[in-house]
Design a protein around this motif. Sequence first.
Motif, mmCIF file in Angstrom:
data_model
loop_
_atom_site.group_PDB
_atom_site.id
_atom_site.type_symbol
_atom_site.label_atom_id
_atom_site.label_comp_id
_atom_site.label_asym_id
_atom_site.label_seq_id
_atom_site.Cartn_x
_atom_site.Cartn_y
_atom_site.Cartn_z
ATOM 1 N N HIS A 17 0.835 -1.199 0.000
ATOM 2 C CA HIS A 17 0.000 0.000 0.000
ATOM 3 C C HIS A 17 0.868 1.247 0.000
ATOM 4 O O HIS A 17 2.047 1.209 0.339
ATOM 5 C CB HIS A 17 -0.940 0.010 1.209
ATOM 6 C CG HIS A 17 -0.307 0.543 2.455
ATOM 7 N ND1 HIS A 17 0.615 -0.165 3.182
ATOM 8 C CD2 HIS A 17 -0.448 1.737 3.080
ATOM 9 C CE1 HIS A 17 0.999 0.565 4.213
ATOM 10 N NE2 HIS A 17 0.372 1.717 4.177
ATOM 11 N N HIS A 18 0.246 2.327 -0.430
ATOM 12 C CA HIS A 18 0.822 3.659 -0.305
ATOM 13 C C HIS A 18 -0.339 4.643 -0.172
ATOM 14 O O HIS A 18 -1.487 4.310 -0.467
ATOM 15 C CB HIS A 18 1.732 4.015 -1.488
ATOM 16 C CG HIS A 18 1.023 4.128 -2.799
ATOM 17 N ND1 HIS A 18 0.824 3.043 -3.629
ATOM 18 C CD2 HIS A 18 0.453 5.188 -3.421
ATOM 19 C CE1 HIS A 18 0.179 3.429 -4.714
ATOM 20 N NE2 HIS A 18 -0.065 4.729 -4.618
ATOM 21 N N VAL A 19 -0.040 5.824 0.321
ATOM 22 C CA VAL A 19 -1.069 6.838 0.528
ATOM 23 C C VAL A 19 -0.847 7.973 -0.467
ATOM 24 O O VAL A 19 0.269 8.479 -0.609
ATOM 25 C CB VAL A 19 -1.043 7.370 1.979
ATOM 26 C CG1 VAL A 19 -2.077 8.474 2.166
ATOM 27 C CG2 VAL A 19 -1.284 6.233 2.970
ATOM 28 N N THR A 20 -1.920 8.333 -1.171
ATOM 29 C CA THR A 20 -1.898 9.418 -2.148
ATOM 30 C C THR A 20 -3.172 10.235 -2.018
ATOM 31 O O THR A 20 -4.267 9.670 -2.067
ATOM 32 C CB THR A 20 -1.800 8.854 -3.585
ATOM 33 O OG1 THR A 20 -0.636 8.053 -3.699
ATOM 34 C CG2 THR A 20 -1.759 9.958 -4.613
ATOM 35 N N ASN A 21 -3.029 11.545 -1.846
ATOM 36 C CA ASN A 21 -4.168 12.454 -1.809
ATOM 37 C C ASN A 21 -5.233 12.019 -0.803
ATOM 38 O O ASN A 21 -6.431 12.140 -1.048
ATOM 39 C CB ASN A 21 -4.776 12.608 -3.207
ATOM 40 C CG ASN A 21 -5.682 13.813 -3.319
ATOM 41 O OD1 ASN A 21 -5.537 14.776 -2.572
ATOM 42 N ND2 ASN A 21 -6.629 13.764 -4.248
ATOM 43 N N GLY A 22 -4.804 11.475 0.331
ATOM 44 C CA GLY A 22 -5.733 11.043 1.374
ATOM 45 C C GLY A 22 -6.292 9.648 1.184
ATOM 46 O O GLY A 22 -7.053 9.162 2.021
ATOM 47 N N TRP A 23 -5.920 8.999 0.101
ATOM 48 C CA TRP A 23 -6.396 7.647 -0.197
ATOM 49 C C TRP A 23 -5.308 6.632 0.131
ATOM 50 O O TRP A 23 -4.146 6.836 -0.203
ATOM 51 C CB TRP A 23 -6.738 7.506 -1.680
ATOM 52 C CG TRP A 23 -7.947 8.278 -2.084
ATOM 53 C CD1 TRP A 23 -7.977 9.527 -2.639
ATOM 54 C CD2 TRP A 23 -9.306 7.857 -1.968
ATOM 55 N NE1 TRP A 23 -9.283 9.900 -2.869
ATOM 56 C CE2 TRP A 23 -10.110 8.901 -2.470
ATOM 57 C CE3 TRP A 23 -9.909 6.707 -1.493
ATOM 58 C CZ2 TRP A 23 -11.491 8.815 -2.507
ATOM 59 C CZ3 TRP A 23 -11.290 6.622 -1.530
ATOM 60 C CH2 TRP A 23 -12.065 7.670 -2.035
ATOM 61 N N THR A 24 -5.685 5.531 0.741
ATOM 62 C CA THR A 24 -4.778 4.415 0.951
ATOM 63 C C THR A 24 -4.991 3.459 -0.220
ATOM 64 O O THR A 24 -6.058 2.852 -0.349
ATOM 65 C CB THR A 24 -5.068 3.695 2.283
ATOM 66 O OG1 THR A 24 -4.919 4.650 3.334
ATOM 67 C CG2 THR A 24 -4.111 2.539 2.496
ATOM 68 N N VAL A 25 -3.990 3.381 -1.073
ATOM 69 C CA VAL A 25 -4.073 2.536 -2.265
ATOM 70 C C VAL A 25 -3.500 1.173 -1.913
ATOM 71 O O VAL A 25 -2.337 1.056 -1.531
ATOM 72 C CB VAL A 25 -3.296 3.164 -3.440
ATOM 73 C CG1 VAL A 25 -3.381 2.267 -4.674
ATOM 74 C CG2 VAL A 25 -3.815 4.563 -3.745
ATOM 75 N N VAL A 26 -4.323 0.144 -2.029
ATOM 76 C CA VAL A 26 -3.921 -1.228 -1.720
ATOM 77 C C VAL A 26 -3.869 -1.998 -3.029
ATOM 78 O O VAL A 26 -4.865 -2.084 -3.746
ATOM 79 C CB VAL A 26 -4.909 -1.898 -0.743
ATOM 80 C CG1 VAL A 26 -4.511 -3.345 -0.489
ATOM 81 C CG2 VAL A 26 -4.986 -1.115 0.562
ATOM 82 N N GLY A 27 -2.700 -2.532 -3.316
ATOM 83 C CA GLY A 27 -2.521 -3.318 -4.539
ATOM 84 C C GLY A 27 -2.099 -4.731 -4.209
ATOM 85 O O GLY A 27 -1.289 -4.949 -3.307
ATOM 86 N N ALA A 28 -2.660 -5.666 -4.915
ATOM 87 C CA ALA A 28 -2.316 -7.073 -4.723
ATOM 88 C C ALA A 28 -1.689 -7.598 -6.006
ATOM 89 O O ALA A 28 -2.267 -7.453 -7.073
ATOM 90 C CB ALA A 28 -3.558 -7.887 -4.382
ATOM 91 N N SER A 29 -0.504 -8.161 -5.863
ATOM 92 C CA SER A 29 0.125 -8.778 -7.027
ATOM 93 C C SER A 29 -0.116 -10.272 -6.921
ATOM 94 O O SER A 29 0.461 -10.952 -6.097
ATOM 95 C CB SER A 29 1.620 -8.484 -7.060
ATOM 96 O OG SER A 29 2.270 -9.160 -6.006
ATOM 97 N N GLY A 30 -1.016 -10.732 -7.692
ATOM 98 C CA GLY A 30 -1.367 -12.148 -7.665
ATOM 99 C C GLY A 30 -2.846 -12.318 -7.923
ATOM 100 O O GLY A 30 -3.618 -11.353 -7.932
#
Length: 136
Positions: A17-30
Amino acid sequence: MTDQSLAGPYEYGSVAHHVTNGWTVVGASGEIDIAFAPVVRAAVVRLLDEGHLHFVLDLCGTPFLDSAGLGMIVAVTKRIQARHGSLRIACDDERLLRVFTLGGLRPVYSFHDTVDQAVAHPAGAEELADWPHLRH
């Protein structure tokens, strides 16, 4: 904006995850399937427990999503809604979007083609206020 690992690498993939513009972006590789969906769910729950409220689930690099993955997304949506958070989904893969359509959930989520589009506007708790009703 550095990705922070939440889980993995596992045999099935990893979650970051990372935080951008107040959003927590959760990415799953798989592939988000019956084996990996619980890992993704646990990662989102951990972030909620840490105080994150507004999420973008990044499915842009996800090669496969099955009904267990869809169920996981519904489960985390309920938890996010209970904390007055919000959820957007970044996905431009028609195969994955078809899973949402077949599950009857395409009209109830806010879909964006890219993460950049999803985080462009500030988060608001009202986004899930009427969930799971149809979006207007």
